[in-house]
Design an enzyme around this catalytic site. Structure first.
Site, mmCIF file in Angstrom:
data_model
loop_
_atom_site.group_PDB
_atom_site.id
_atom_site.type_symbol
_atom_site.label_atom_id
_atom_site.label_comp_id
_atom_site.label_asym_id
_atom_site.label_seq_id
_atom_site.Cartn_x
_atom_site.Cartn_y
_atom_site.Cartn_z
ATOM 1 C CG ASN A 9 -69.500 41.701 8.228
ATOM 2 O OD1 ASN A 9 -70.593 42.390 7.588
ATOM 3 N ND2 ASN A 9 -69.971 41.187 9.648
ATOM 4 C CE LYS A 11 -70.699 43.107 11.940
ATOM 5 N NZ LYS A 11 -70.907 42.792 13.594
ATOM 6 C CG HIS A 98 -71.903 37.628 11.271
ATOM 7 N ND1 HIS A 98 -72.747 38.274 12.317
ATOM 8 C CD2 HIS A 98 -70.876 38.060 11.152
ATOM 9 C CE1 HIS A 98 -71.829 39.080 12.921
ATOM 10 N NE2 HIS A 98 -70.889 39.182 12.360
#
Ligand code: PGA
Length: 255
Positions: A9, A11, A98
Site C-alpha cells: 500500500n 499510500k 483503510h
C-alpha cells in the site's frame, strides 16, 4: 486452499516516475527471486495504475490495485474515481476501509458496504480492512469493533461475492508506528475473523478467505507473523516503498 498474499500500500507516496521505477524493480525481483504460488499485489495511487499495468502484462506474478474508489458508477462527483474506471486501466484490486480513510475522510461501515458493492459489480476484488484503535483495545472492545466492521461493511455480500474479498486486519496503533502486533495478538484476531466468517457463511468460505496482517510489518517480523495458522500474508505500507524490503517480505513465506 486459500492464497498467500503480500499487498503493498503505497499510500500518497511516489511521483509518477519514482513509482514506475519502484514497480519495475519489484517485478524484476519477484520474477527472479520469488518462488511458489504467492500472490503479490501493489496498490498505488490512481495516477500510476495505467503505467504499472504496462508492466504486469508480461508477468502473471504481480497484480495492481487502487487504495479507494467511489461508490457511484459515474456522475457529478468532482475529483472522484469510480470502480469501473479503476478496472478499465487494468487493476484487479481495491483497498477499502483503510483506517486512514475511516479516520481522515469519515468513511463509515455503511459507506464502505456501498463501495464494496461498486467494486464487486465492476470486477474488482476488495481488500477490506478492519482494526481497532489503541483506546478500543485498552478498553477491551477490539473484538466487538472488528465484528461490527465486518457485519456492517462486508458481510452483506452473498457468499459467491464474498469469496472475492481479502480481509486485512490492521490494528490502528500498529500502522506506521513501528509497533507491530505480537504474533499471538495477530493470530488471536485472525482466528476470530475466520470464526466470524464461518458463522456468517460457512467453514468452507472461511477456510478459503485470505486474511492479511498489516501494521509495521517488515522483513524482520514477517516470517514469524506469516507462520501463524490464520495469517495468510500482509498488507504492507512503509516497507512496500523499498523494492528490497518488499521482496524480502514476500520471501518470508519460504523461511
Ligand atoms: P505500515 O502501514 O506498514 O506502514 O504500518 C500498513 C498499512 O497502513 O496498510
Amino acid at each position: 486452499m486459500r492464497k498467500k498474499v503480500v499487498a503493498g500500500n503505497w499510500k500518497m507516496n511516489m511521483d509518477y516516475t519514482s513509482g514506475i521505477t519502484l514497480f519495475s524493480e519489484i517485478i524484476n525481483m519477484v520474477n527472479d527471486e520469488v518462488r511458489g504460488d504467492q500472490e503479490v499485489i501493489v496498490c498505488s495511487p490512481f495516477i500510476h495504475l495505467h503505467g504499472l499495468s504496462q508492466y504486469t502484462k508480461d508477468t502473471g506474478k504481480v497484480s495492481i490495485g487502487a487504495q479507494n474508489c467511489h461508490q457511484e458508477a459515474s456522475g457529478a462527483y468532482t475529483g472522484e474515481i469510480s470502480a469501473g474506471m479503476i478496472k478499465s486501466v487494468g487493476a484487479s484490486y481495491v483497498i477499502l476501509g483503510h483506517s486512514e480513510r475511516r479516520q481522515y475522510f469519515g468513511e463509515t461501515n455503511e459507506l464502505l458496504a456501498k463501495k464494496a458493492d461498486a467494486a464487486i459489480t465492476n470486477g474488482l476484488n476488495p481488500i477490506f480492512c478492519v482494526g481497532e484503535t489503541l483506546e478500543e483495545r485498552n478498553s477491551e472492545k477490539h473484538f466487538e469493533v472488528i465484528k461490527q466492521q465486518l457485519n456492517e461493511g462486508i458481510f452483506h455480500l452473498p457468499a459467491n461475492d464474498f469469496s472475492k474479498v481479502i480481509i486485512a486486519y490492521e490494528p490502528v496503533w500498529a500502522i506506521g508506528t513501528g509497533v507491530t502486533a505480537s504474533k499471538e495478538q495477530a493470530q488471536e484476531i485472525h482466528a476470530f475473523i475466520r470464526t466470524q466468517i464461518a458463522e456468517k457463511y460457512d467453514t468452507s468460505v472461511a477456510e478459503n478467505t485470505s486474511i492479511l496482517y498489516g501494521g509495521s510489518c517488515n522483513p524482520k517480523n514477517a516470517s514469524e507473523l506469516f507462520a501463524q495458522k490464520d495469517i495468510d500474508g500482509g498488507l504492507i505500507g512503509g516497507a512496500s516503498l523499498k523494492s528490497r524490503d518488499f521482496t524480502d517480505i514476500i520471501k518470508a513465506f519460504n523461511n
